[in-house]
Write an enzyme that holds these catalytic residues in place. Structure first.
Site, short mmCIF file in Angstrom:
data_model
loop_
_atom_site.label_atom_id
_atom_site.label_comp_id
_atom_site.label_asym_id
_atom_site.label_seq_id
_atom_site.Cartn_x
_atom_site.Cartn_y
_atom_site.Cartn_z
N GLN A 168 3.38 2.85 -7.04
CA GLN A 168 2.12 2.28 -6.55
C GLN A 168 1.98 0.81 -6.97
O GLN A 168 2.23 0.46 -8.12
CB GLN A 168 0.94 3.11 -7.10
CG GLN A 168 -0.42 2.68 -6.60
CD GLN A 168 -0.60 2.86 -5.10
OE1 GLN A 168 -0.16 3.86 -4.53
NE2 GLN A 168 -1.23 1.89 -4.45
N ASP B 126 8.21 4.10 1.11
CA ASP B 126 7.40 2.91 1.40
C ASP B 126 8.16 1.94 2.31
O ASP B 126 7.57 1.01 2.85
CB ASP B 126 7.05 2.17 0.09
CG ASP B 126 5.69 2.58 -0.47
OD1 ASP B 126 4.85 3.05 0.31
OD2 ASP B 126 5.49 2.41 -1.69
N LYS C 29 -2.98 10.13 -2.04
CA LYS C 29 -1.63 10.40 -1.53
C LYS C 29 -1.19 11.79 -1.97
O LYS C 29 -0.63 12.56 -1.18
CB LYS C 29 -0.65 9.33 -2.02
CG LYS C 29 -0.88 7.99 -1.34
CD LYS C 29 -0.06 6.86 -1.95
CE LYS C 29 -0.40 5.54 -1.26
NZ LYS C 29 0.29 4.37 -1.85
#
Ligand code: NAD
Length: 281
Positions: free
Chosen positions: A95, A118, A51
């Site tokens: 994460q 997200d 990422k």
């Protein structure tokens, strides 16, 4: 047809990079993504590195904040609060999977909805459900980008979504419905799942179970999108939920694992970060 991500990402990256340059020229700063890593789970280390690299490739600035898995909940709250308050931070993600003392839902409520790239905050999930999404969760968004590239539309089609997690299966089913598909969700309690799935023109599998979807589940000519990331119990190699070698002989189109939805998810994260930065500015 094998629906690989590589040509899709190659087609989308120049536009995203150009939009990023325009943002930088107009705002005199780059979109800024912060990735929080709790502990050192090997897969999470790989994903957060990918990422971060992808963010740099398109011209974002970025930080990875790595903490010991034992970091107390209050400390993480304080870290996230500081990031929420920083004007230069556009996107924040923590994460997953998280250490057991941290509750994923609670953490999703700590991140400012405008910076929730997200799309896990209840406010963003609610907007998505109402068809007024500010941001779209990365994996479903990546799936739609891939399908658009290959000229595949679920409108008017029968769709089976295997899995109903808030990250993949849940929002994917909602988005397919909003895209005018007729959607059935298959989960652990579904009776005769293969029979139900075999009715579908499009099958999206996000169960996390290697070898779950065999040819018995697939109508000839169906499009099969495999979201699962698993280890083959025999070979130890990365694989999806779908028995790829057999199902490719029945399906009209199928995504590979690796090289399918994984890279699309990362691309969608970049698009979300630029979108968040643009909406906040
Ligand atoms: P999850 O465990 O939260 O949810 C799995 C869902 O699948 C549940 O709703 C469960 O009911 C259903 N399910 C499990 N076993 C089943 C079975 N035998 N039959 C029918 N339904 C079953 O997982 P998740 O976070 O939604 O992730 C699903 C998979 O997708 C995992 O393999 C994960 O690694 C992968 N994933 C991939 C990406 C990507 O970028 N490619 C992103 C996120 C998740």
């Amino acid at each position: 047809m094998i629906l690989t991500a590589k040509p899709v990402v190659e087609a989308l990256l120049p536009g995203l990079t150009a939009q990023t340059q325009q943002f930088i020229a107009a705002r005199r700063r780059a979109p800024h993504l912060v990735v929080i890593l709790m502990g050192n789970d090997p897969a999470s280390v790989i994903y957060t590195t990918r990422k971060a690299q992808a963010a740099e490739t398109v011209g974002f600035s970025r930080e990875t904040l790595a903490f010991d898995a034992t970091l107390p909940r209050e400390k993480l709250f304080s870290v996230i609060s500081d990031l929420n308050a920083r004007a230069d931070v556009d996107g924040i993600l923590v994460q997953r999977p998280l250490p057991p003392h941290l509750d994923a839902f609670e953490i999703s409520t700590w991140i400012e909805p405008e910076k929730d790239v997200d799309c896990f905050h209840p406010d963003n999930v609610g907007r998505l459900m109402l068809g007024r999404a500010r941001l779209v969760p990365c994996t479903p968004a990546g799936i739609f980008l891939l399908m658009n590239h290959y000229g595949l539309s679920v409108a008017g089609k029968r769709v089976a979504v295997i899995g109903r997690s808030p990250i993949v299966g849940g929002p994917l089913a909602v988005l397919c419905n909003q895209a005018n598909a007729t959607v059935v969700q298959i989960h652990r309690k579904t009776i005769a799942p293969a029979q139900v799935c075999k009715e579908a023109d499009f099958v999206f599998s996000a169960a996390g179970k290697a070898g779950l979807v065999t040819t018995d589940w697939i109508k000839p000519g169906a499009v099969v999108v495999d979201v699962g990331i698993n280890r083959n119990p025999v070979t130890g190699r990365l694989c999806g939920d779908v028995d790829f070698d057999a199902v490719r002989g029945v399906a009209s189109a199928i995504t590979p694992v690796p090289g399918g939805i994984g890279p699309m998810t990362i691309h969608a994260l970049l698009e979300n970060t630029l979108q968040a930065a643009t909406l906040r500015a």
